[in-house]
Design a protein around this motif. Structure first.
Motif, PDB file in Angstrom:
ATOM      1  N   CYS A   4       2.759  -1.609   4.080  1.00 23.08           N
ATOM      2  CA  CYS A   4       1.750  -1.240   3.074  1.00 23.08           C
ATOM      3  C   CYS A   4       0.391  -1.824   3.437  1.00 23.08           C
ATOM      4  O   CYS A   4      -0.633  -1.142   3.318  1.00 23.08           O
ATOM      5  CB  CYS A   4       2.173  -1.714   1.690  1.00 23.08           C
ATOM      6  N   LYS A   5       0.387  -3.065   3.908  1.00 21.35           N
ATOM      7  CA  LYS A   5      -0.876  -3.674   4.330  1.00 21.35           C
ATOM      8  C   LYS A   5      -1.509  -2.880   5.466  1.00 21.35           C
ATOM      9  O   LYS A   5      -2.726  -2.670   5.485  1.00 21.35           O
ATOM     10  CB  LYS A   5      -0.658  -5.122   4.769  1.00 21.35           C
ATOM     11  N   LEU A   6      -0.693  -2.434   6.407  1.00 21.37           N
ATOM     12  CA  LEU A   6      -1.196  -1.634   7.526  1.00 21.37           C
ATOM     13  C   LEU A   6      -1.747  -0.293   7.041  1.00 21.37           C
ATOM     14  O   LEU A   6      -2.801   0.154   7.492  1.00 21.37           O
ATOM     15  CB  LEU A   6      -0.081  -1.415   8.557  1.00 21.37           C
ATOM     16  N   ILE A   7      -1.058   0.331   6.113  1.00 23.02           N
ATOM     17  CA  ILE A   7      -1.518   1.611   5.554  1.00 23.02           C
ATOM     18  C   ILE A   7      -2.886   1.435   4.888  1.00 23.02           C
ATOM     19  O   ILE A   7      -3.780   2.266   5.050  1.00 23.02           O
ATOM     20  CB  ILE A   7      -0.477   2.165   4.563  1.00 23.02           C
ATOM     21  N   TYR A   8      -3.067   0.329   4.154  1.00 26.87           N
ATOM     22  CA  TYR A   8      -4.351   0.085   3.492  1.00 26.87           C
ATOM     23  C   TYR A   8      -5.433  -0.245   4.521  1.00 26.87           C
ATOM     24  O   TYR A   8      -6.569   0.207   4.391  1.00 26.87           O
ATOM     25  CB  TYR A   8      -4.248  -1.045   2.479  1.00 26.87           C
ATOM     26  N   HIS A   9      -5.069  -1.014   5.536  1.00 27.66           N
ATOM     27  CA  HIS A   9      -6.043  -1.391   6.566  1.00 27.66           C
ATOM     28  C   HIS A   9      -6.531  -0.162   7.331  1.00 27.66           C
ATOM     29  O   HIS A   9      -7.717  -0.067   7.657  1.00 27.66           O
ATOM     30  CB  HIS A   9      -5.409  -2.404   7.533  1.00 27.66           C
ATOM     31  N   LEU A  10      -5.638   0.769   7.610  1.00 31.83           N
ATOM     32  CA  LEU A  10      -6.021   1.994   8.327  1.00 31.83           C
ATOM     33  C   LEU A  10      -6.625   3.040   7.396  1.00 31.83           C
ATOM     34  O   LEU A  10      -6.965   4.129   7.842  1.00 31.83           O
ATOM     35  CB  LEU A  10      -4.799   2.577   9.043  1.00 31.83           C
ATOM     36  N   LYS A  11      -6.718   2.695   6.122  1.00 31.46           N
ATOM     37  CA  LYS A  11      -7.290   3.568   5.088  1.00 31.46           C
ATOM     38  C   LYS A  11      -6.557   4.916   5.005  1.00 31.46           C
ATOM     39  O   LYS A  11      -7.160   5.960   4.792  1.00 31.46           O
ATOM     40  CB  LYS A  11      -8.782   3.769   5.331  1.00 31.46           C
ATOM     41  N   LYS A  20      -4.194   5.405   2.741  1.00 32.02           N
ATOM     42  CA  LYS A  20      -4.030   5.596   1.296  1.00 32.02           C
ATOM     43  C   LYS A  20      -4.930   4.600   0.591  1.00 32.02           C
ATOM     44  O   LYS A  20      -5.255   3.546   1.143  1.00 32.02           O
ATOM     45  CB  LYS A  20      -2.573   5.388   0.876  1.00 32.02           C
ATOM     46  N   PRO A  21      -5.310   4.893  -0.654  1.00 31.73           N
ATOM     47  CA  PRO A  21      -6.148   3.932  -1.379  1.00 31.73           C
ATOM     48  C   PRO A  21      -5.396   2.629  -1.665  1.00 31.73           C
ATOM     49  O   PRO A  21      -4.175   2.625  -1.806  1.00 31.73           O
ATOM     50  CB  PRO A  21      -6.501   4.655  -2.681  1.00 31.73           C
ATOM     51  N   GLN A  22      -6.169   1.557  -1.755  1.00 27.10           N
ATOM     52  CA  GLN A  22      -5.599   0.232  -2.007  1.00 27.10           C
ATOM     53  C   GLN A  22      -4.747   0.259  -3.274  1.00 27.10           C
ATOM     54  O   GLN A  22      -5.190   0.722  -4.317  1.00 27.10           O
ATOM     55  CB  GLN A  22      -6.732  -0.790  -2.165  1.00 27.10           C
ATOM     56  N   GLY A  23      -3.515  -0.210  -3.171  1.00 30.70           N
ATOM     57  CA  GLY A  23      -2.619  -0.302  -4.315  1.00 30.70           C
ATOM     58  C   GLY A  23      -1.762   0.927  -4.557  1.00 30.70           C
ATOM     59  O   GLY A  23      -0.888   0.908  -5.415  1.00 30.70           O
ATOM     60  N   ALA A  24      -1.966   1.991  -3.796  1.00 26.57           N
ATOM     61  CA  ALA A  24      -1.221   3.230  -4.038  1.00 26.57           C
ATOM     62  C   ALA A  24       0.266   3.089  -3.724  1.00 26.57           C
ATOM     63  O   ALA A  24       1.100   3.749  -4.339  1.00 26.57           O
ATOM     64  CB  ALA A  24      -1.819   4.372  -3.212  1.00 26.57           C
ATOM     65  N   GLU A  25       0.597   2.243  -2.781  1.00 28.33           N
ATOM     66  CA  GLU A  25       1.992   2.082  -2.368  1.00 28.33           C
ATOM     67  C   GLU A  25       2.623   0.788  -2.864  1.00 28.33           C
ATOM     68  O   GLU A  25       3.755   0.479  -2.520  1.00 28.33           O
ATOM     69  CB  GLU A  25       2.093   2.126  -0.833  1.00 28.33           C
ATOM     70  N   ASP A  26       1.906   0.013  -3.641  1.00 32.56           N
ATOM     71  CA  ASP A  26       2.407  -1.279  -4.102  1.00 32.56           C
ATOM     72  C   ASP A  26       3.530  -1.105  -5.129  1.00 32.56           C
ATOM     73  O   ASP A  26       3.504  -0.196  -5.952  1.00 32.56           O
ATOM     74  CB  ASP A  26       1.287  -2.100  -4.739  1.00 32.56           C
TER      75      ASP A  26
END
Length: 141
Positions: A112-119, A121-127
Motif C-alpha cells: 500500500c505504501k508503494l502504491i501511494y508513493h507511485l501515486k 491510488k489516492p492516499q488512504g484508498a487501500e488502507d
C-alpha cells in the motif's frame, strides 16, 4: 484479505479465458498447481493444522476410544510423552502458519505504501484499519 481473494479470482479467470491458447498438458499442469496452491495450501492448511491440534488436545477425553481402536487393530497407542510431542508439533505448525500470514499482512501494508508513493491510488484508498486486519488475521483459518 479482500485484495488477496480478488487476486486469486482474477488469476483463475485469466487462466480459464486463456486456457485454449495453452496446449492440453500445460493447461492441466497449471490448473492442477493453481488448485493445489490456492485451494489446499492457502485455504485449508491452517484449518487442517487447527483440527490436528484440537484432535491431540482432546486426547485425554478420547482415551477409551483410542484404547479400543488399538486393541481391535493390533496397534499400540502412543504413550503420553509421544502424544505430548505430537501436540506440541501440531501447535508449533499452527503458530508458524500464523507467523507466515502475519508476514503477508506486513507485505500488504508495504505494498500500500508503494502504491501511494507511485501515486497509483489516492492516499488512504487501500488502507484497512488495525481491528479489521486483526480480525482477518485471526479468522484466516
Amino acid at each position: 484479505s479482500e485484495r488477496w481473494t480478488i487476486g486469486a479470482c482474477e488469476v483463475f479467470h485469466y487462466f480459464v479465458v486463456k486456457r485454449r491458447r495453452y496446449n492440453c498438458s500445460a493447461a492441466l499442469s497449471y490448473g492442477t498447481w493453481f488448485v493445489i496452491y490456492y485451494g489446499f495450501i492457502l485455504c485449508s492448511l491452517t484449518l487442517t493444522g487447527l483440527a490436528g491440534f484440537i484432535n491431540y488436545a482432546l486426547i485425554g477425553a478420547k482415551h477409551d476410544t483410542i484404547d479400543r481402536m488399538g486393541q481391535s487393530t493390533g496397534q499400540l497407542p502412543l504413550d503420553e510423552s509421544a502424544n505430548y510431542g505430537v501436540m506440541i508439533a501440531g501447535f508449533s505448525s499452527l503458530a508458524w502458519t500464523y507467523l507466515v500470514f502475519l508476514i503477508f499482512f506486513y507485505l500488504d501494508r508495504e505494498g500500500c505504501k508503494l502504491i501511494y508513493h507511485l501515486k497509483m491510488k489516492p492516499q488512504g484508498a487501500e488502507d484497512t484499519s488495525f481491528p479489521q486486519n486483526l480480525k482477518d488475521w485471526i479468522l484466516m483459518w
